[in-house]
Design a protein around this motif. Structure first.
Motif, short mmCIF file in Angstrom:
data_model
loop_
_atom_site.label_atom_id
_atom_site.label_comp_id
_atom_site.label_asym_id
_atom_site.label_seq_id
_atom_site.Cartn_x
_atom_site.Cartn_y
_atom_site.Cartn_z
N GLU A 188 0.82 -1.20 0.00
CA GLU A 188 0.00 0.00 0.00
C GLU A 188 0.86 1.25 0.00
O GLU A 188 0.61 2.21 -0.74
N LYS A 192 0.97 4.10 -2.82
CA LYS A 192 0.66 5.50 -2.48
C LYS A 192 1.78 6.41 -2.93
O LYS A 192 1.55 7.49 -3.49
N GLU A 196 1.42 9.36 -5.68
CA GLU A 196 1.73 10.72 -5.24
C GLU A 196 2.83 11.32 -6.11
O GLU A 196 2.78 12.49 -6.48
N TYR A 199 1.29 12.38 -9.33
CA TYR A 199 0.49 13.59 -9.13
C TYR A 199 1.38 14.82 -9.04
O TYR A 199 1.14 15.84 -9.68
N GLU A 228 -6.58 -0.23 -5.14
CA GLU A 228 -7.25 0.60 -4.14
C GLU A 228 -6.74 2.03 -4.19
O GLU A 228 -7.51 2.98 -4.17
N VAL A 229 -5.42 2.19 -4.26
CA VAL A 229 -4.86 3.54 -4.29
C VAL A 229 -5.23 4.25 -5.58
O VAL A 229 -5.49 5.45 -5.60
N LYS A 231 -7.91 4.21 -7.15
CA LYS A 231 -9.25 4.80 -7.10
C LYS A 231 -9.20 6.22 -6.57
O LYS A 231 -10.02 7.06 -6.93
N LYS A 232 -8.21 6.52 -5.72
CA LYS A 232 -8.17 7.86 -5.14
C LYS A 232 -7.59 8.89 -6.10
O LYS A 232 -7.60 10.08 -5.81
N TYR A 233 -7.04 8.46 -7.22
CA TYR A 233 -6.45 9.39 -8.18
C TYR A 233 -7.13 9.21 -9.52
O TYR A 233 -6.56 8.62 -10.45
N PRO A 234 -8.38 9.69 -9.66
CA PRO A 234 -9.10 9.45 -10.90
C PRO A 234 -8.45 10.11 -12.11
O PRO A 234 -8.65 9.69 -13.23
#
Lengths: 377, 375
Positions: A188, A192, A196, A199, A228-229, A231-234
């Motif tokens: 995880e 992440k 990051e 991004y 899972e991670v 999904k947080k960065y569409p």
């Protein structure tokens, strides 16, 4: 009025002058006039301490090059040097303590003996300081011809578990088991970090590299964490690729890859392939980072310390450690120094006059270093 | 072997493609690989206090907000309404800035005369933002009468003529005190030389009028000379402010970093901004030990006139470039680079320019053009 408008007219009518002596590299002219508006905080210029580990083989040669360039730039860093060699049983406690204090380390490679009972000191350092992400930035350098263009890949590799757990035992004589450990926690956090990174650096795609068709549970867990991670960065594309196909795609169509997140062993191999297609392990910068500390070293193949002939003739390539030390300067929040160093190194490579053997030239380390110092703006 | 070498030969023999021959910036910046290894958690969003201000303030801060959203920058704004006619800056605003450490503001109009002290100055003194920085440089594609301008004016922000200590001795006679202290002069000189060191600048020029104000500006100069000794690699010279203003309009390329007391800095910054393209494009800010406020570089108290506000034709470029400085201050270099590149491309193209740059666009058109050019 006429007197003031003449220089203006002259400027508008004159053909745009080519700012750089190397018209083929749009980089050269632009970067020399790059005004970075930057408002430092008071006290930002205070010198920072960096732990320096010259290491084995070509290590002392290339770290010496970095030291010379730092002095020539009057960079606000001072080095605390420690002698560590690959055949020591463990990394000395004072070295670890120094890195904990300075938070940043620059090191040459540490040679790991094949077989035997001595575990790799490179791996030991990473585990001790929990530097769980290893990063290699592989990109084409202008002026360095390679068989592959449009390579700009960042390989982010999990650094602490996987096949490198070091848990091996002999079940019965002649039968050895080696444990590959994958945990949700580590998968995880590396996922992440990869997203990051994408991004923060405006990267469009993250590719997870795996072999979950065979190792269904282990790599399956890795993939689950990545999904899972993701999904947080569409805004960032995410896809998965099996490692064998990945290696083939890297040499066939490398432009499809952007950021790649991988477990430990695949990351090592993928990073080496990517470095190789982009110009060689002698030029790709990288490092290891954790929550609190960072170690900068040769991007891929950090354990490769060259052979005796290179050390004797002093023909090791200092470019990779110079670019990694530029990453380090940016990490220490000295963007202007980092830019100067990177620009100087890229100009030397673009010029093509001073190149070591792995890039097709015949220069020594010292000649390349002097060329970089000469090109510092 | 032959199959592998053909693409290589083709690349070596083909003419080098030039992305856009007149702007070496455009092609290079789009392929600029900044090797940068963030720490885990560096992507967490940061809070920034936003003060829209008066006049054109809400217009241009609105532009910044739109661009930040378009970039998905990891900043969120806490907006506070402050107007130039308030007696003091509200306590909650100061508290918010202390918490966030970073603020972005439009201008606050200061009424001329009267008893109300400038809120801009109040903010700077309250948070001890002792250095004001304006970066004045020629933008490619924006023709001006002066070339090769690249000046950074670092101005002492808390004392000097702006102490606000005035009194009427007898009716019809007013004394205004200009206070210069060694403490403040030293720290602004230290900041200026540190700035020059960190940004690879070659020269620092101290601006003064010590032939007339021998003690006050003399103390300022002494402090600058002391600090200059510690930086042997950086040239240091001094220039009297009247000659300085003349030299700025005659030969601006001789100046690099300039360190000045409060009032001269205001004037010199405005002249430098004017020769390089106008106060509508120059970024700047105020910084202290702990906090930083980013705003229009020069003339921060200039909030435009009613006509510009009505027609919504204020120039958002200055505040966009200042917010790029802010992103770099918050350690988001990639976002800062993207924003700066987009703004510079819009200016170089020349299609969308507000009235002060010779065009006819509205604020919204320029903002949309910047968003369209974000890479």
């Amino acid at each position: 009025m006429a007197r003031r408008s003449t220089p203006l007219l002259r400027r508008l009518l004159a053909p745009s002058p080519s700012p750089s002596p190397y018209p083929s590299t749009p980089l050269a002219g632009a970067v020399s006039r790059r005004t970075v508006t930057y408002m430092p905080r008071p006290g930002d210029g205070a010198p920072r301490g960096v732990t320096l580990i010259p290491g084995d083989g070509i290590g002392p040669l290339v770290t010496g090059a970095v030291r010379q360039v730092m002095e020539a730039m009057h960079a606000p860093v001072y080095f605390e040097t420690y002698e560590v060699h690959g055949d020591m049983p463990t990394v000395p406690a004072e070295v670890i303590e120094s890195i904990r204090r300075n938070k940043v380390c620059l090191k040459g490679g540490l040679a790991t003996p094949v077989g035997g009972g001595v575990s790799s000191l490179n791996v030991q350092l990473r585990k001790e300081l929990d530097l769980y992400a290893a990063l290699v930035n592989c990109f084409n350098l202008p002026g360095l011809p390679t068989r592959h263009d449009n390579v700009d890949i960042v390989v982010i590799r999990e650094n602490t578990e996987g096949e490198y757990s070091g848990l091996e035992h002999e079940v019965v004589p002649g039968v050895v088991e080696s444990l590959k450990v994958i945990t949700k926690f580590c998968s995880e956090r590396i996922a992440k970090y990869a997203f990051e990174y994408a991004y923060l650096n405006n990267r469009k795609k993250v590719t997870a590299v795996h072999k979950a068709n065979i190792m269904k549970l282990a790599d399956g867990l890795f993939l689950e964490s990545c999904r899972e991670v993701a999904k947080k960065y569409p805004g960032i594309q995410y896809n998965e690729i099996i490692v064998d196909n990945c290696c083939m795609q890297l040499v066939a169509k490398p432009e499809q890859f952007d950021v790649m997140v991988t477990p430990n062993l695949y990351g090592n191999l993928v990073a080496n392939v990517a470095a190789g297609i982009a110009g060689g392990t002698g030029v790709m910068p990288g490092g290891n980072v954790g929550q609190d500390h960072a170690i900068f070293e040769q991007g891929a193949s950090a354990g490769n310390v060259g052979n005796e002939k290179i050390v004797e003739k002093k023909r090791a390539n200092p470019v990779v450690l110079l670019l990694s030390s530029a990453m380090m300067l940016r990490h220490l929040q000295f963007p202007s120094f980092a830019d100067r160093l990177e620009t100087a190194v890229k100009r030397v490579i673009a010029e093509g006059k001073y190149r070591t053997k792995d890039l097709g030239g015949t220069s020594t380390t010292q000649e390349v270093t002097d060329a970089v110092i000469a090109k510092l703006g």
